[in-house]
Design an enzyme around this catalytic site. Sequence first.
Site, mmCIF file in Angstrom:
data_model
loop_
_atom_site.group_PDB
_atom_site.id
_atom_site.type_symbol
_atom_site.label_atom_id
_atom_site.label_comp_id
_atom_site.label_asym_id
_atom_site.label_seq_id
_atom_site.Cartn_x
_atom_site.Cartn_y
_atom_site.Cartn_z
ATOM 1 N N GLU A 100 55.470 -7.020 61.127
ATOM 2 C CA GLU A 100 55.577 -5.992 62.182
ATOM 3 C C GLU A 100 55.328 -6.571 63.576
ATOM 4 O OE1 GLU A 100 53.184 -2.573 61.051
ATOM 5 O OE2 GLU A 100 54.544 -2.111 59.409
ATOM 6 N N GLN A 120 50.143 0.429 49.146
ATOM 7 C CA GLN A 120 49.753 -0.835 48.570
ATOM 8 C C GLN A 120 49.414 -0.617 47.088
ATOM 9 O OE1 GLN A 120 47.023 -3.087 51.057
ATOM 10 N NE2 GLN A 120 48.141 -2.599 52.932
ATOM 11 N N ASN A 170 49.024 -6.183 58.682
ATOM 12 C CA ASN A 170 48.485 -6.473 60.012
ATOM 13 C C ASN A 170 47.436 -7.578 59.960
ATOM 14 O OD1 ASN A 170 50.087 -4.395 60.963
ATOM 15 N ND2 ASN A 170 48.452 -2.871 60.900
ATOM 16 N N GLU A 182 46.524 -6.227 50.621
ATOM 17 C CA GLU A 182 46.141 -6.807 51.906
ATOM 18 C C GLU A 182 44.624 -6.979 51.947
ATOM 19 O OE1 GLU A 182 47.718 -4.526 55.157
ATOM 20 O OE2 GLU A 182 46.815 -5.802 56.689
ATOM 21 N N GLU A 215 57.296 -2.682 52.724
ATOM 22 C CA GLU A 215 56.240 -1.652 52.762
ATOM 23 C C GLU A 215 56.920 -0.299 52.679
ATOM 24 O OE1 GLU A 215 53.121 -1.882 55.743
ATOM 25 O OE2 GLU A 215 53.280 -4.063 55.804
HETATM 26 O O1 AHR Z 1 49.948 -1.061 54.708
HETATM 27 C C1 AHR Z 1 49.100 -0.773 55.783
HETATM 28 C C2 AHR Z 1 49.617 -1.334 57.104
HETATM 29 O O2 AHR Z 1 50.800 -0.660 57.433
HETATM 30 C C3 AHR Z 1 50.030 -2.773 57.104
HETATM 31 O O3 AHR Z 1 48.964 -3.620 57.338
HETATM 32 C C4 AHR Z 1 51.009 -2.846 58.235
HETATM 33 O O4 AHR Z 1 51.964 -3.845 58.058
HETATM 34 C C5 AHR Z 1 51.605 -1.449 58.283
HETATM 35 O O5 AHR Z 1 51.612 -0.935 59.546
#
Ligand code: AHR
Length: 495
Positions: free
Chosen positions: A173, A345, A72, A27, A291
């Site tokens: 989300e 991640q 996010n 991200e 995720e």
């Molecule tokens: O992976 C970190 C965050 O966790 C992401 O941006 C979001 O989708 C989740 O809440």
Amino acid sequence: MNTTHLILEKDIMRSRVDDRLFSSFIEHLGRAIYGGIYDPDDPTADEQGFRTDVIKLVKALQPTLVRYPGGNFVSGYDWTDGIGPRELRPARLDLAWRSIESNVIGIDEFYDWSKKAGTGILAAVNMGTGTPHNAGALLEYCNHPGGTAWSDRRKANGHQEPFNIKTWCLGNEMDGPWQIGQLSAADYGKKARETAKIMKWIDPDIELVLSGSSAPSMPTYPEWDRIVLEHAYDQVEFLSLHRYYEKVGSPEDFLASFWDMDQFIKTVCATADYVKALKRSKKTINLSFDEWNVWYMSQQTPHDWQSAPALLEDRYTLLDALVVGGLGITLLNNADRVKIACLAQLVNVIAPITTVPGRGAFVHSTYYPFRDLSCYGRGTVLVPIVKGQSQETSFGDAPLVPVAAVLDDAGTTITVFALNTDLDHVADLKLDVRSFGSCTLTEWSVLAGTDLTKQNSAEDPAAVKTVQKTIPEQSDWVLHLDPASWNVIRIGIKK
Ligand code: AHR
């Protein structure tokens, strides 16, 4: 003595594993991109500024897809800020992570990085501040061959050939109050459906992921999933799930996270299948667990308006790695419905890989179970016929030694993944693979240790790592699994 009997029958199979089950996530967040995969000042940087030391570590993990650009972040992202001449790209406030986004890296550069890292992209479109029209424009930019405004912009920006990104997330989300442009289930369901229609008109070969509940703890779960599917069932292929685990109670409870994940998956499948029945549909919606990981979310500290601040840089222990292994076992055992899964991640941000400015990169304990799953979990999942003990945990009565078994595509090797969650005792694993004919144990690797708090660091990068075990006498096919251990057992089938 705790003994788990595992019988594998060659004709009793769960499902073929979709290679996308071994995917990850990068991200625009913290130092994932800037200082993570990209750092033109690093001695290992290539001509585009990508760190080749990081690429090498990513390649060894073999992630099939990498989700991008969020998370996010995507819900406030204008992808057009990240294309074209760099000197014209605007710096923006990223409201999701209260950071400054320079837009030095955009979809063109990320595509180049993905090719260098040997992965594909699971792209996400902005369903927060973005519109169905913007999402269509991005897809046109990425996948249309040419002769239109957006596809010709891609060519002008250096990519003659389309990216051909075939799997797309419809936002992220969208039920969360933290999300930029949060929507109600009905509003999101309608917006996602209209976006999906546009996207599939542009490229009918794509597959789409609808945003499911962001966590089972959400008050709207699982009602959100039902409603969004009722609106967009016919337009999408997957529903997303997200789940992070953190040690809040005993290590035994934490190690049982795999069991909680299993119940979560079963509930979301049931919800999707309810909508299937309601719609009299012949189509089954599969799951994208896009995720999953261990995340010490409660320990994060905010940083205001910096570029690439060190956010969410969790350091993982041996115990965390065992939990990750257990979660991987659950994903494999649900491979009939979970087709995509992203370890969230990949670099610096809740990641198995950390870069240290000027001092290279090292891998965390969690790198090893993900690598094992990705390298040896491909093929067909066998139904594990198990007789063994269970223990009471906060997630219910959970198997003491969860296992998953995969037959490779060549039909010559079975890999058994086994987690001994007993912290104090050796567990015996008795294998019965008679139905496969003549077999031999060929390899056994273990991640274990007496100090579950041990973690890797720049100073001690190999404090936690897998080791090869000596293969025991094979007369009785019993393996003694160390207390609190992640085991990868490979069995050769004689043809
Ligand atoms: O992976 C970190 C965050 O966790 C992401 O941006 C979001 O989708 C989740 O809440």
